[in-house]
Design a protein around this motif. Structure first.
Motif, PDB file in Angstrom:
ATOM      1  N   CYS A 200      -1.923   9.788   1.320  1.00  0.00           N
ATOM      2  CA  CYS A 200      -3.195   9.313   0.779  1.00  0.00           C
ATOM      3  C   CYS A 200      -4.079  10.498   0.403  1.00  0.00           C
ATOM      4  O   CYS A 200      -4.219  11.454   1.162  1.00  0.00           O
TER       5      CYS A 200
ATOM      6  N   TYR B 295      -6.074   3.463   6.755  1.00  0.00           N
ATOM      7  CA  TYR B 295      -7.528   3.629   6.798  1.00  0.00           C
ATOM      8  C   TYR B 295      -8.190   3.020   5.558  1.00  0.00           C
ATOM      9  O   TYR B 295      -9.299   2.491   5.656  1.00  0.00           O
TER      10      TYR B 295
ATOM     11  N   CYS C  25      -3.263   3.547   2.340  1.00  0.00           N
ATOM     12  CA  CYS C  25      -2.912   3.818   3.725  1.00  0.00           C
ATOM     13  C   CYS C  25      -3.641   2.865   4.679  1.00  0.00           C
ATOM     14  O   CYS C  25      -4.427   2.010   4.267  1.00  0.00           O
TER      15      CYS C  25
ATOM     16  N   SER D 209      -1.621   8.523   7.392  1.00  0.00           N
ATOM     17  CA  SER D 209      -2.086   8.686   6.016  1.00  0.00           C
ATOM     18  C   SER D 209      -1.047   8.302   4.966  1.00  0.00           C
ATOM     19  O   SER D 209      -1.288   8.464   3.772  1.00  0.00           O
TER      20      SER D 209
ATOM     21  N   HIS E 260      -7.332  10.303   2.859  1.00  0.00           N
ATOM     22  CA  HIS E 260      -7.141  10.498   4.300  1.00  0.00           C
ATOM     23  C   HIS E 260      -5.882  11.313   4.588  1.00  0.00           C
ATOM     24  O   HIS E 260      -5.141  11.018   5.517  1.00  0.00           O
ATOM     25  N   GLY E 261      -5.651  12.330   3.789  1.00  0.00           N
ATOM     26  CA  GLY E 261      -4.432  13.126   3.930  1.00  0.00           C
ATOM     27  C   GLY E 261      -4.306  13.840   5.260  1.00  0.00           C
ATOM     28  O   GLY E 261      -3.200  14.086   5.739  1.00  0.00           O
TER      29      GLY E 261
END
Length: 233
Positions: free
Chosen positions: A19, A45, A43, A28, A22-23
């Motif tokens: 993502c 989140y 992902c 993620s 939100h890596g």
């Protein structure tokens, strides 16, 4: 409508990428897909922030191929005719066909589209092959019948209501928690201020009890008698 509008985009989506938002987070990987938004994968989140009350399915991996649990997809799609498998104690089916070099001899069940060997008397090996079969022959469909569709919609609405109620309750508990913390901090501050204003009382020295020793009286010394004088005639 034989094919829902979100199915082809789902089958063409690349899953398990990192993502962009939100890596750095632990979960993620983009393995979620929203049937209402019908856009790219996202992902865990992103689901809680952008797709809270939407129809979302989770994609999983088996031998480097994308699968979906039957318990999730059968609520929104007619999966009849598609081969299912039990992987990690859960029944799943594959999204797209899996290439197979040659079909072995003695195979009695094969996919009508890609000729992959099947375990049971199914027509297709995946959702993708069933989609091709519908477009080619038109003798199958993905649409749930009225009863199943209504049940799925009711279950969705009940799930949304439960999530909202749970969210509201959690929010109230969180507010009470923070309010309790604030009240505790206020009490600590007020006690600290009152202690600073009043000087601490000085401790009085403890009285030490003394035990008087008994005094011994000195005995009087007897006086010496003067020698008696004798007279001589």
């Amino acid at each position: 409508m034989l094919v829902p509008p979100w199915l082809e985009p789902l089958l063409n989506t690349d899953f398990f990428t990192v993502c962009r938002t939100h890596g750095a987070a632990a979960r993620s990987e983009c393995n979620m897909y929203c049937l209402d938004c019908n856009v790219d994968a996202f992902c865990f989140y992103c689901r809680s922030t952008k797709h809270k009350d939407h129809r979302v399915i989770q994609i999983r991996r088996s031998s480097y191929h994308d699968v979906v649990r039957v318990s999730e997809i059968e609520k929104v799609l007619d999966i009849s005719g598609v081969q299912t498998y039990v992987i990690n104690s859960a029944r799943v089916l594959f999204l797209n066909e899996r290439p197979q070099p040659k079909t072995g001899k003695g195979i009695s069940h094969i996919c009508e589209i890609c000729s992959r060997s099947l375990l049971d008397t199914f027509r297709f090996c995946s959702l993708g092959c069933k989609l091709v079969g519908i477009k080619r022959n038109g003798d199958a469909n993905f649409t749930l019948d009225g009863g199943k569709n209504d049940a799925a919609l009711r279950e969705r609405d009940e799930g949304i209501s439960r999530r909202r109620a749970t969210s509201s309750s959690s929010q109230e508990e969180e507010e009470e928690f923070h309010e309790g913390l604030q009240q505790g901090e206020n009490r600590i501050q007020s006690v600290s201020k009152s202690d600073a204003k009043e000087p601490a009382p000085t401790a009085k020295p403890k009285a030490v009890a003394t035990i008087a020793k008994p005094t011994t009286k000195a005995k009087p010394v007897p006086k010496a008698k003067p020698p008696s004088r004798r007279s001589f005639a």
